[in-house]
Design a protein around this motif. Structure first.
Motif, PDB file in Angstrom:
ATOM      1  N   VAL A 231     -39.357  17.783  28.348  1.00 19.83           N
ATOM      2  CA  VAL A 231     -39.090  17.581  26.926  1.00 19.83           C
ATOM      3  C   VAL A 231     -38.681  18.911  26.304  1.00 19.83           C
ATOM      4  O   VAL A 231     -39.314  19.945  26.539  1.00 19.83           O
ATOM      5  N   ALA A 232     -37.611  18.877  25.515  1.00 20.25           N
ATOM      6  CA  ALA A 232     -37.110  20.066  24.824  1.00 20.25           C
ATOM      7  C   ALA A 232     -37.192  19.818  23.320  1.00 20.25           C
ATOM      8  O   ALA A 232     -36.392  19.046  22.784  1.00 20.25           O
ATOM      9  N   PRO A 233     -38.156  20.431  22.620  1.00 12.30           N
ATOM     10  CA  PRO A 233     -38.261  20.198  21.171  1.00 12.30           C
ATOM     11  C   PRO A 233     -37.002  20.589  20.411  1.00 12.30           C
ATOM     12  O   PRO A 233     -36.656  19.971  19.411  1.00 12.30           O
ATOM     13  N   LYS A 234     -36.315  21.613  20.880  1.00  9.72           N
ATOM     14  CA  LYS A 234     -35.073  22.037  20.240  1.00  9.72           C
ATOM     15  C   LYS A 234     -34.168  22.650  21.301  1.00  9.72           C
ATOM     16  O   LYS A 234     -34.622  23.095  22.360  1.00  9.72           O
ATOM     17  N   LYS A 235     -32.898  22.683  20.993  1.00 14.13           N
ATOM     18  CA  LYS A 235     -31.928  23.224  21.930  1.00 14.13           C
ATOM     19  C   LYS A 235     -31.895  24.749  21.841  1.00 14.13           C
ATOM     20  O   LYS A 235     -32.221  25.334  20.816  1.00 14.13           O
ATOM     21  N   GLY A 236     -31.484  25.355  22.944  1.00 13.52           N
ATOM     22  CA  GLY A 236     -31.372  26.802  22.967  1.00 13.52           C
ATOM     23  C   GLY A 236     -32.463  27.454  23.797  1.00 13.52           C
ATOM     24  O   GLY A 236     -33.418  26.801  24.244  1.00 13.52           O
ATOM     25  N   PRO A 237     -32.353  28.776  24.004  1.00 17.84           N
ATOM     26  CA  PRO A 237     -33.301  29.499  24.869  1.00 17.84           C
ATOM     27  C   PRO A 237     -34.544  30.005  24.160  1.00 17.84           C
ATOM     28  O   PRO A 237     -35.288  30.806  24.731  1.00 17.84           O
ATOM     29  N   SER A 238     -34.809  29.560  22.932  1.00 20.27           N
ATOM     30  CA  SER A 238     -35.952  30.086  22.185  1.00 20.27           C
ATOM     31  C   SER A 238     -37.285  29.515  22.643  1.00 20.27           C
ATOM     32  O   SER A 238     -38.336  30.066  22.308  1.00 20.27           O
ATOM     33  N   ASP A 239     -37.267  28.414  23.392  1.00 21.00           N
ATOM     34  CA  ASP A 239     -38.507  27.795  23.869  1.00 21.00           C
ATOM     35  C   ASP A 239     -38.966  28.520  25.134  1.00 21.00           C
ATOM     36  O   ASP A 239     -38.395  28.343  26.213  1.00 21.00           O
ATOM     37  N   GLU A 240     -39.990  29.335  25.010  1.00 20.56           N
ATOM     38  CA  GLU A 240     -40.465  30.140  26.135  1.00 20.56           C
ATOM     39  C   GLU A 240     -41.022  29.271  27.254  1.00 20.56           C
ATOM     40  O   GLU A 240     -40.780  29.527  28.444  1.00 20.56           O
ATOM     41  N   TRP A 241     -41.782  28.245  26.899  1.00 22.53           N
ATOM     42  CA  TRP A 241     -42.369  27.375  27.928  1.00 22.53           C
ATOM     43  C   TRP A 241     -41.281  26.697  28.750  1.00 22.53           C
ATOM     44  O   TRP A 241     -41.368  26.622  29.980  1.00 22.53           O
ATOM     45  N   LEU A 242     -40.245  26.209  28.086  1.00 22.38           N
ATOM     46  CA  LEU A 242     -39.177  25.509  28.793  1.00 22.38           C
ATOM     47  C   LEU A 242     -38.402  26.451  29.703  1.00 22.38           C
ATOM     48  O   LEU A 242     -38.031  26.083  30.824  1.00 22.38           O
ATOM     49  N   MET A 243     -38.158  27.677  29.247  1.00 23.14           N
ATOM     50  CA  MET A 243     -37.433  28.631  30.085  1.00 23.14           C
ATOM     51  C   MET A 243     -38.233  28.967  31.347  1.00 23.14           C
ATOM     52  O   MET A 243     -37.677  29.090  32.441  1.00 23.14           O
ATOM     53  N   LYS A 244     -39.544  29.101  31.204  1.00 25.95           N
ATOM     54  CA  LYS A 244     -40.373  29.367  32.379  1.00 25.95           C
ATOM     55  C   LYS A 244     -40.352  28.187  33.345  1.00 25.95           C
ATOM     56  O   LYS A 244     -40.321  28.374  34.569  1.00 25.95           O
ATOM     57  N   ARG A 245     -40.378  26.972  32.807  1.00 24.53           N
ATOM     58  CA  ARG A 245     -40.367  25.799  33.675  1.00 24.53           C
ATOM     59  C   ARG A 245     -39.043  25.665  34.418  1.00 24.53           C
ATOM     60  O   ARG A 245     -39.006  25.277  35.588  1.00 24.53           O
ATOM     61  N   VAL A 246     -37.934  25.970  33.748  1.00 26.64           N
ATOM     62  CA  VAL A 246     -36.632  25.891  34.415  1.00 26.64           C
ATOM     63  C   VAL A 246     -36.572  26.887  35.571  1.00 26.64           C
ATOM     64  O   VAL A 246     -36.135  26.549  36.684  1.00 26.64           O
TER      65      VAL A 246
END
Length: 434
Positions: free
Chosen positions: A166-181
């Motif tokens: 799940v991505a709350p918003k687009k872009g690289p500002s989500d630290e948790w999502l970047m780590k998961r990728v």
């Protein structure tokens, strides 16, 4: 009696020669049609309409002017045990499963003209594609508020392994999502690779962020603008994950006999679990699953249906060197009732959530009787999600952070006040500057 010649003369007087000829042709056609009837006693019907005396059974000869229709196949429902096993994963697609048909039913396929040939990736850089997917649905509320969820889909083109978060918003500002990728790419086992995205600015920024975080060589690649067909593998992964997420949600609602809003916490687990099932159980043209292509062996860990009430066995905390803490409460329960939400691909552990509480991993779960497996109220009480598995600790960390910042501001104010006093005292001793 009137003879046939007199009949013809009367017909010509009434209708004319052309109409009489047309009627005669129709009579000949009728005569040919009566010849098509076969008498079982080898007796033919007279063209005048009579028979040879005895009644005969008439049988219609095969029709040469029609075609036999090609009807659709009727689905056959298997045994109850097979149905239960299928509902655990909804793989493969089955036409007797209403959930599969509703969630994954597509148009009739165009038959493949050439035999499928798997691409050879040996000696080439592996290609990993990422893309966004948007899921919209009207939430269950009096105001009919439109609830939206965005997900990021990751696919390895060489093996077909898929991830979805799940991505709350687009872009690289989500630290948790970047780590998961970055972690997902690490689990694929690729060092040097090609990271492929479309031309959307938000996903291109994510591509650059992942490239900067990885130590190995990451080659960015972007297809032409407004040409989604050139990024076909990831587009298919987006479609597959959306279809299977829909299948799992519909299957859960059928089990619970109620509606699960898209904003519920269990939906985020469904999105993650859908990609997990695709990677572990979907069989390709080569007869292998993505997990088998990536690791060389099958996935053997048992599972249950997502959203099912299970008894999860608790594990003791370890101090050091693998030694467990001694249990002070020896009569306490060893298992706890929880909602099953998926499996960890790296360790094979079960992911369970306590209704209204935290999520945790465990190695062993036990199913409960069928009458007690499905509880809509408990499923809707799931608050922990993959990015925030500890609800209570999350609140504690929030207020701890608030207190920490307040303390920093207070200390900074005291230091500024002390510095002002010292400056005032120094000025009073030395006098004003001339």
């Amino acid at each position: 009696m009137v003879s046939s010649s007199e009949d013809e003369g009367m017909a010509e007087d009434l209708f004319g020669p052309e109409e009489v000829e047309a009627a005669a042709e129709k009579d000949d056609e009728c005569a040919d049609w009566t010849d098509d009837f076969i008498v079982s006693d080898e007796k033919k019907v007279d063209k005048d309409g009579g028979d040879d005396g005895d009644e005969a059974d008439l049988t219609c000869a095969p029709c040469t002017t029609g075609r036999r229709p090609k009807t659709l196949k009727s689905p056959v429902r298997p045994s109850a045990e097979a149905v239960e096993e299928h509902y655990a994963t909804h793989f493969p697609y089955r036409n007797w499963c209403a959930v599969c048909v509703k969630a994954k039913g597509v148009e009739d396929a165009h038959r493949r003209a050439k035999r499928y040939e798997q691409k050879e990736f040996d000696g080439e850089l592996k290609i990993v594609g990422i893309d966004y997917n948007s899921i919209d649905e009207k939430a269950m509320s009096t105001s009919e508020e439109l609830c939206k969820l965005k997900t990021m889909v990751i696919k390895d083109e060489a093996t077909g392994v898929v991830f979805q978060h799940v991505a709350p918003k687009k872009g690289p500002s989500d630290e948790w999502l970047m780590k998961r990728v970055c972690r997902d790419i690490e689990e694929l086992g690729h060092s040097d690779m090609i990271l492929k995205t479309d031309g959307e600015p938000a996903i291109v920024a994510v591509q650059a962020e992942v490239q900067s975080r990885r130590k190995a060589r990451t080659v960015p690649r972007n297809p032409p603008a407004y040409d989604p067909k050139s990024n076909g593998p990831i587009e298919k992964a987006v479609r597959d994950t959306a279809e299977h997420s829909r299948a799992l949600k519909l299957g859960l609602e059928e089990r619970l006999k109620g509606h699960v809003p898209i904003g519920a916490g269990i939906v985020e687990w469904i999105l993650e679990h859908a990609a997990f099932l695709i990677s572990k159980y979907s069989v390709g043209h080569d007869g292998m699953t993505p997990h088998e292509r990536a690791t060389g062996h099958k996935w053997h860990r048992p599972l249950v249906e997502i959203g099912e009430v299970v008894l999860a066995k608790l594990i003791g905390k370890r101090k050091y060197k693998g030694k467990k803490d001694k249990r002070k409460k020896k009569l306490a329960a060893l298992s706890i009732e929880a909602i099953w939400t998926g499996q960890c691909a790296r360790t094979g552990e079960h992911l369970v959530v306590i209704p209204g509480g935290d999520a945790f991993r465990c190695r062993t779960v036990r199913r409960v009787p069928v009458e007690e497996r499905w509880n809509l109220e408990k499923v809707l009480q799931v608050k922990a999600v993959p990015r925030r598995p500890t609800v209570a600790r999350g609140r504690e960390r929030h207020w701890t952070e608030v207190r920490r910042r307040a303390g920093q501001a207070l200390r900074a104010g005291r230091q500024a006040l002390r510095a002002g006093r010292e400056a005032t005292e120094a000025t009073s001793r030395t006098g004003p500057a001339r």
